[in-house]
Structures are given as C-alpha cells and as structure tokens.
Scaffold this active site. Sequence first.
Site, PDB file in Angstrom:
ATOM      1  N   CYS A  74       0.757  -1.266   0.104  1.00 32.18           N
ATOM      2  CA  CYS A  74      -0.159  -0.044  -0.063  1.00 32.18           C
ATOM      3  C   CYS A  74       0.729   1.298   0.014  1.00 32.18           C
ATOM      4  O   CYS A  74       0.383   2.393  -0.266  1.00 32.18           O
ATOM      5  CB  CYS A  74      -0.860   0.117   1.325  1.00 32.18           C
ATOM      6  N   HIS A 118      -3.619   7.063   2.896  1.00 30.40           N
ATOM      7  CA  HIS A 118      -3.905   5.745   2.377  1.00 30.40           C
ATOM      8  C   HIS A 118      -5.101   5.214   2.740  1.00 30.40           C
ATOM      9  O   HIS A 118      -5.508   5.458   4.020  1.00 30.40           O
ATOM     10  CB  HIS A 118      -2.905   4.941   2.611  1.00 30.40           C
ATOM     11  N   ASN A 140     -10.122  -0.423  -0.275  1.00 28.25           N
ATOM     12  CA  ASN A 140      -8.490  -0.094  -0.281  1.00 28.25           C
ATOM     13  C   ASN A 140      -8.005  -0.777  -1.683  1.00 28.25           C
ATOM     14  O   ASN A 140      -8.078  -1.861  -1.932  1.00 28.25           O
ATOM     15  CB  ASN A 140      -8.132  -0.983   0.904  1.00 28.25           C
TER      16      ASN A 140
END
Length: 331
Positions: free
Chosen positions: A116, A256, A286
Amino acid sequence: MTKITAAITAVGKYVPEYVLTNKELETLVDTNDEWITSRTGIKERRILKDKGLGTSYMAIKAAEELLQKSKLNPEEIDLVIVGTATPDLPVASTAAYVASEIGATNAFGYDLQAACSSFLYGMSTAASYIESGRYKKVLLIGADKMSSIIDYKDRATCIIFGDGAGAALFEPNTEGLGLQDEYLRSDGIGRDFLRIEAGGSLMPTTQETLDGKKHFVYQEGKTVFKYAVSNMAGVAEKMLTRNNLKEEDIQWLAAHQANKRIIEATAKRVGVSSEKVMINIHKYGNTTSATLPLLLADYESQLKKGDNIIFAAFGGGFTWGAAYVKWAYNS
C-alpha cells in the site's frame, strides 16, 4: 543555480465499471452493511470482472486519461514506474508493457512493490530522477487488481479491497513547488501479519498450496490496524514538525485509504480538520497502490497552485511513510 524540484503536473484515473456493494457481500460471507460501514467506512468497491484483463489494463486506462487531459505526447515520457502488488505476470515487467501500450516508446519502465506504500515510495523515486536532471518526464502509476488475490469467503479481507488505478506525471519545477520532504520507513516484522504465503521462492506453487488457499491475502486485522494507526499518524506528524508547519498551513491530508478509522486517527494526530481530509474509501475500498493517485484525481478540481498536501501511507512489509508536497497547478 536554480534548484530543481519534482512537481506533479497532471493526473489520471481508472476504476472498473462493476460495483461490488456491501449488500452483495452479505450474500457471500457472514456480514452486513452496518458492520462493514461502521468498522471500515467502505460502502462499495470496484471490481475488474472481464476475463483476460489484469492490472496493466487499468494502468493503461489511467495513463491514457492523463495523456488526453494534458495533451502530452507519450514519446516525451522518459520513464514509466508502476507501483503494484498485483503485477500481470511474476517476471515480465508490467510497467514495460504499459509503456509500450501507451506509446511511450522512448521510455524505460519497471515495477515497484511496497504494497500500500508503493505509490508513496514511487513518488520519492520519480522525484529523485527529476531532481538529478537526467530525466524530464516520469510517469508514476499506482494500480492493483486486488480481486485477483482475495478469497471471497474470507470476511477479514473480502470486505476491504477493490480494484483501480491512478497516474501522476512528474516534471521539473523551478518555483519551489512539488515534493518538499519525505520520510520513508519499513520493518520486516510485517510479513508475519500481512502476506500471501505461497507463490514466491520461499513456498513455490504446488497442489498443496492451491488446496490450502495459500495464494490469497492473509491479514491479521487487529495487529495491522494497531501498527497502521501508530506509524502512519507518526510520520504524518513528523512532516509537520520537521517543516515547521501548523494545521492552518496545511490545505489537504492525502492518507492511504485502508480504513476510515485509521484516516481519522491520522488527521487527529496532525490536527487537521475533517474538511481538509481527502477521502474516497466509501466508493473504492482499499485499492492498495492506487489509493493515493485516485485521491489526487478525485480532488484535482479542488486543488490550487501552492496548496500544501501531506501524504501518508502504510502497507504490507511493513512499509510506511509520509511526504510533503506543494501542488503545482490550478486545474
């Protein structure tokens, strides 16, 4: 000599058409909309359903939108970096294929994998190439087809992830805009808590690994959450203190998009009010490497030249970090 900084001068995005809602997930696993929304902030996520299409398809689409909007000739691009945890193929570079497909015939390309944090790490890499003076145009793409590595019978992961891609062009700037500072970290302890166990050199693919579902993402949610809250918030705060920035100096927090509670905890630590927090997790879930560039694309119309943006990310590995960017243009 005038100092060269690396500025983002154009952005693009792509998300698949298919929308996987919380309601549909109720038919796949033991969960419900209220449970998912209250714990993650996610309402829906996009899934690339078409057979024969991988991460490169979305990366190409995001790059093409950027090229169309910026009127950039792809032959002028020097380098294509694709941040991804889900490359098309284990060996052949996804970035090399993307570069060829978009007509960036004078560019070289490679993939960057930091889960990520891939796009954040990629920002540092792209900026370094630009600041060195060797290259003028670096295309950084964050793209992931997370649906390809998710077990849709595993409630711990299937509610979280979605597919998508975002792209950003980095170019030299002499006005003091662009990347100002960064702080990147990693800790190998993370492989115990967030990983795909099989398919690599440590545990090659066998019938046993396939039967054991060892090729899907495994996440120990509570541990990852704890590390993410602490570390992502910590590095974001570091960006402010190290650059003598106060809350009123910050126009945007681009964190994020893993979990709304982690985003809120980061904003609270930095002291940034909710209206300054970029958020689209409710729409996409996500998307791993794609979350930060998707934020930029979604908020591009609101960004003004000179805006101070704090980026923060946390991912598998563990990898994490923060960056301070001065936005370079009015859309």
